[in-house]
Design a protein around this motif. Structure first.
Motif, PDB file in Angstrom:
ATOM      1  N   VAL B   4     -14.580  20.625 -41.389  1.00 35.99           N
ATOM      2  CA  VAL B   4     -13.728  19.868 -40.475  1.00 35.99           C
ATOM      3  C   VAL B   4     -14.372  18.523 -40.152  1.00 35.99           C
ATOM      4  N   GLN B   5     -15.665  18.579 -39.867  1.00 37.64           N
ATOM      5  CA  GLN B   5     -16.402  17.342 -39.586  1.00 37.64           C
ATOM      6  C   GLN B   5     -16.401  16.438 -40.815  1.00 37.64           C
ATOM      7  N   THR B 271     -13.305  19.841 -32.271  1.00 38.92           N
ATOM      8  CA  THR B 271     -14.431  20.321 -33.063  1.00 38.92           C
ATOM      9  C   THR B 271     -15.103  19.218 -33.865  1.00 38.92           C
ATOM     10  N   ALA B 272     -14.318  18.233 -34.303  1.00 40.67           N
ATOM     11  CA  ALA B 272     -14.917  17.146 -35.070  1.00 40.67           C
ATOM     12  C   ALA B 272     -15.315  16.028 -34.116  1.00 40.67           C
ATOM     13  N   ARG B 313      -5.004  22.558 -35.527  1.00 47.24           N
ATOM     14  CA  ARG B 313      -5.632  23.803 -35.051  1.00 47.24           C
ATOM     15  C   ARG B 313      -7.107  23.619 -34.711  1.00 47.24           C
ATOM     16  N   GLN B 314      -7.507  22.425 -34.356  1.00 47.54           N
ATOM     17  CA  GLN B 314      -8.909  22.190 -34.010  1.00 47.54           C
ATOM     18  C   GLN B 314      -9.108  22.024 -32.501  1.00 47.54           C
ATOM     19  N   ASP B 360     -13.930  22.563 -18.079  1.00 46.26           N
ATOM     20  CA  ASP B 360     -14.743  22.300 -19.271  1.00 46.26           C
ATOM     21  C   ASP B 360     -13.885  22.247 -20.524  1.00 46.26           C
ATOM     22  N   GLY B 361     -12.924  23.165 -20.605  1.00 45.98           N
ATOM     23  CA  GLY B 361     -12.029  23.187 -21.757  1.00 45.98           C
ATOM     24  C   GLY B 361     -12.720  23.653 -23.017  1.00 45.98           C
ATOM     25  N   GLY B 362     -12.023  23.583 -24.147  1.00 43.96           N
ATOM     26  CA  GLY B 362     -12.585  23.988 -25.424  1.00 43.96           C
ATOM     27  C   GLY B 362     -12.962  25.460 -25.418  1.00 43.96           C
TER      28      GLY B 362
END
Lengths: 410, 474
Positions: B4-5, B271-272, B313-314, B360-362
């Motif tokens: 993804v990155q 995520t990225a 979807r990240q 915080d989220g994620g």
């Protein structure tokens, strides 16, 4: 740097290198009790809130003190019926269960507990005890803040009906409410082959793509969650005990806690309430029953825990938002007061009465004065029992009281 | 290196923010349409996804950014204004939360609600301290008014917003006893980020911010409490006021980068991690256009980066995303106070964020407690019973002309996930066929058939499709 950003980076770097997924719920195997080590990192705390303001003076009684008899013309307990703790102090006759625990050196009575400028409003004082803070800005409870420091796999569990107590609230919604074991279950529609339906859900989380991506992270969390839920499904069927709990609501709730502990769930903080202590009128009978319910349930619970070999892991603490006025009122009851005692049960405690009973003559506006700040009791529990730095939880350093036996304290 | 990155790092800064133009190797499809609706709002139903696929990315983003026409918007706002008056009078926090959920679900301009929620998390203010639903609602309206407007105006208004004045103690920030709370957060959390100011800047800015208090629910300036002497902020000396502090923060280069990075995480990917170079075209454009939020958001939503594998979807769905997404997909009309309670239970108590840092989220949304609750709520919303829920997946297959076990399972997988994993499809189909064979449907009490598939099977299929862990990703 704000916490959100830090956590985000931590999560990102985890994703980038595909390292081990952080444990959301440690596997049940890892949570196996380490029973030989008092106050070890898997120690458990059960908090019982005595809601309404318990009349501490008629709970642990300076029965030889003439001022007591004078202040309580109708409510005083007969010196012949009270259960002696030492020369000057005795339990209310309803506390037979506590007398039993004390005989086994498993009960500490922390006397004269309170805080400066006592607040006599139920709501405000309860908030102070729950948040361990005098600031209206503090959104979280002391246990909610504490559980955040106990690893991602541990939740606070509130046992019984009603909302989760403020004491357990923290930023990550890690307070679960449990009325019965079924609450913990992964729900699927009823009828037919429920197991097959549940297996479909469980299998969706199976497998590991090894990509270390976001989907893997959720799957890992789901696998661990389902494992624990499955484990709990078996708790009720496998659990056996020779202990005969009294037929009371509190006993039922504590039995549920014993079942969970015996099953080895990873939770370490349990909370339940015993309401009804706001005895402004006709106190005698109601108070007798409440104290009987309290002591009977706690004694049975600790006997049951010992039967399951978990006695070194478990500490039970009681508190109430305040004590009651020294002088009884004209309605055969007592009004809101200030300082009172806390009970702490478990093998690790220094058994007996800790600290002096507050003076019955040197009063604060008719109420007993405190000499021990409740946050010093919290500090001892956090630092020495749960092994969480109390200063980080309480915001300030409070000198812990000497609550534990030397070999147990860390 | 994580793929993804890698995808993100392969994008060139110019190309990344060019509008996405589909081609045969990278087509416009239901995956991308649903992604756009999740990120620009809270999800949508199957009919809207199907219509979107017939449109183009450019046209669809244009419609999403501009919202509905004035008439529809006016009607909706009038209705909400009526409801809001009732909520403020009743002083009931749960109803205030429910009203916001109502807006999120039914607003003719969902992007505005999505961004209002983003700004609520950015200028996170909790009614736990403010203790006035009137002021909290008023702040919420201010966030909404500027949600797609100009950030300079938003920051200026937030600085003297009554709820904010109470929340960050500006109402006790006085000439002789400065309180640095707002001065710190306006730099650290609201505009610049750590490392772009000094402690001295905070102390001096706090003095410039003195004099404001809340009187009769209004921000009021009291010249007697204002420190009128010289202050030096970011190296400039003058008799600065609160307006000057806002202007000075906005004039720092770091400001645009900081906001662009935060919006990237909100709209594009959790995520990225984007490089500064990748974000620079957006930051430069944001600065050049005087902090025009609609331009920034529109550019992000149209872009190649947004429709890439680095974005789709990240994100982990927030409780709002999770709950409202199910409701919209299932086309239900559930009890909003009940939804608000569910949202609280999952850790997102609207109007009561945990601290000034917001949620915080994620990945922090997901723990054993919240995940179990999410899965059990997915069951609750698909079981087709409970009057207060008024939501039933069994209605959908007939409406969309779907017949048969396999088609029904496929429909729900496509509705919730767009991509249909063969293994999941097989598991669901064999489960509902086994249930039918065993006559288990009788247990559900509703045997009005739809095609050859009972309502119970449709509900089972919807429930099982929602329990795929991938559904937690947005």
């Amino acid at each position: 740097m704000p916490i959100s950003r830090r956590r985000f980076l931590a999560a990102s770097s985890f994703l980038a290198c595909g390292a081990a997924v952080p444990g959301f719920w440690r596997s049940v195997a890892l949570a196996a009790p380490d029973a030989d080590q008092p106050g070890a990192a898997d120690s458990i705390l059960l908090v019982i809130e005595l809601t309404g303001g318990n009349d501490g003076l008629n709970t642990v009684i300076p029965f030889r003190d003439e001022v007591y008899a004078a202040a309580r013309p109708t409510l005083k307990q007969d010196a012949g019926r009270v259960l002696k703790i030492n020369e000057g102090l005795a339990f209310h006759p309803g506390l037979g269960g506590f007398a039993r625990l004390l005989e086994r050196s498993q009960l500490a009575i922390v006397q004269g507990v309170g805080y400066p400028n006592p607040n006599r409003s139920h709501f405000s004082s309860m908030d102070i005890w729950h948040s361990a803070s005098f600031s209206a800005d503090e959104p979280f409870g002391w246990l909610g803040r504490g559980v955040e420091k106990m690893g991602a796999g541990v939740n606070g569990l509130s046992i019984g009906a009603g909302d989760s107590p403020r004491a357990l609230t923290g930023p990550s919604a890690r307070a679960l409410r449990l009325q019965s074991l079924a609450d913990y279950d992964l729900k699927v529609s009823r009828g037919g082959d429920e197991g097959a339906r549940r297996r479909v859900v469980e299998e969706f989380a199976a497998g590991d793509s090894k990509k270390g991506d976001l989907a893997d992270l959720v799957k890992q969390a789901a696998r661990e969650t389902y494992r624990s839920a499955a484990r709990l499904r078996q708790v009720a069927t496998k659990y056996e005990t020779p202990v005969k709990y009294p037929a009371t609501g509190l006993a039922e709730r504590l039995k549920l806690v014993a079942q969970l502990i015996a099953a080895g769930v990873p939770e370490r903080i349990y909370y339940t309430t015993l309401p009804g202590f706001d005895t402004h009128s006709n106190q005698a009978r109601q108070h007798d029953e409440l104290l009987g319910e309290l002591a009977g349930a706690v004694a049975s619970f600790h006997e049951d825990i010992a039967h399951h070999g978990q006695q070194k892991r478990v500490l039970t603490v009681t508190f109430s938002e305040f004590g009651r006025r020294v002088k009884e009122n004209a309605s055969l009851g007592t009004d809101h007061g200030a300082a009172s005692q806390m009970f702490v049960a478990g093998e690790a405690v220094r058994a007996g009465a800790l600290g002096e009973h507050p003076s019955l003559t040197d009063l604060d506006d008719g109420d007993l004065k405190f000499h021990t700040d409740f946050r010093s009791v919290y500090a001892a529990i956090l630092d020495q029992w749960l092994k969480i730095p109390s200063q980080e939880v309480l915001g300030n350093k409070f000198a812990p009281i000497e609550l534990f036996k030397k070999e147990a304290a860390g | 290196m994580n793929p993804v990155q890698e995808t993100l790092d392969h994008l060139q800064p110019d190309a990344a923010w060019q509008p996405f133009v589909p081609d045969s190797s990278n087509p416009w499809n239901d995956v991308k349409v649903a992604h756009l609706y999740r990120r620009s709002g809270f999800g949508t139903n199957w009919a809207t996804i199907a219509t979107g696929v017939q449109s183009t990315p450019a046209a669809l983003v244009e419609r999403i950014v501009s919202g509905a026409g004035p008439e529809e918007t006016g009607d909706f706002e009038a209705e909400v204004a009526r409801l809001r008056e009732g909520v403020v009078k009743g002083n009931n926090a749960l109803e205030a939360k429910a009203l916001w959920l109502y807006r999120m679900l039914y607003s003719p301009h969902p992007l505005r609600e999505r961004l209002t929620l983003f700004w609520h998390n950015h200028f996170a203010t909790s009614n736990a301290k403010v203790r006035s639903l009137r002021l909290i609602q008023q702040q919420n309206e201010t966030l909404r008014r500027h949600a797609l407007g100009r950030f300079d105006a938003l920051l200026a208004e937030m600085t003297i917003d009554p709820a904010m004045l109470i929340w960050l103690d500006s109402d006790t920030n006085k000439k002789n006893a400065p309180n640095e709370n707002y001065a710190r957060e306006v730099m650290e959390l609201f505009s610049l980020g750590v490392g772009h100011y000094t402690e001295k800047d905070i102390q001096e800015a706090a003095r410039a911010l003195t004099g404001w208090k809340v009187v009769d629910d209004r921000a009021t300036f009291d010249p007697a409490q204002f420190d009128d002497s010289d202050k030096t902020v970011f190296g400039q000396t003058g008799r600065w006021t609160s307006g000057d502090v806002v202007r000075q923060c906005l004039s720092q280069r770091a400001c645009a980068q900081f906001l662009v990075r935060k919006l990237f995480r909100e709209l594009v990917s959790e995520t990225a991690v984007p490089s500064d170079a990748l974000l620079e075209p957006l930051a430069a454009g944001f600065r050049a256009r005087n902090y025009d939020i609609a331009w920034l958001v529109g550019t992000m939503l149209r872009s190649n980066a947004f429709f890439s594998a680095a974005a789709i979807r990240q994100k982990v769905k927030s409780p709002c995303d999770f709950l409202l997404g199910m409701v919209l997909a299932l086309e239900g009309r559930p009890s909003l106070t009940q939804l608000a309670q569910f949202c609280d239970q999952l850790g997102q108590s609207l109007l009561y964020p945990p601290s000034v840092k917001g949620w915080d989220g994620g990945p922090a949304w997901i723990n054993s407690s919240t995940l179990l609750k999410r899965q059990n709520l997915a069951f609750e919303l698909t079981r087709g019973s409970g009057q207060s829920l008024r939501i039933d997946p069994a209605r959908l297959p007939a409406e969309y002309g779907v017949v048969g076990a396999e088609k029904t399972a496929e429909f729900f997988l496509r509705l919730f996930h767009q991509e249909v994993a063969a293994g999941a499809l097989m598991s669901i189909v064999s489960q509902i066929e086994a249930e039918r064979a065993a006559g288990a449907a009788a247990f559900y009490g509703d045997l009005r058939g739809q095609g050859d598939l009972s309502s119970a099977s449709a509900r089972s299929a919807a429930h099982l499709a929602l329990t795929l862990p991938e559904y937690q990703l947005g």
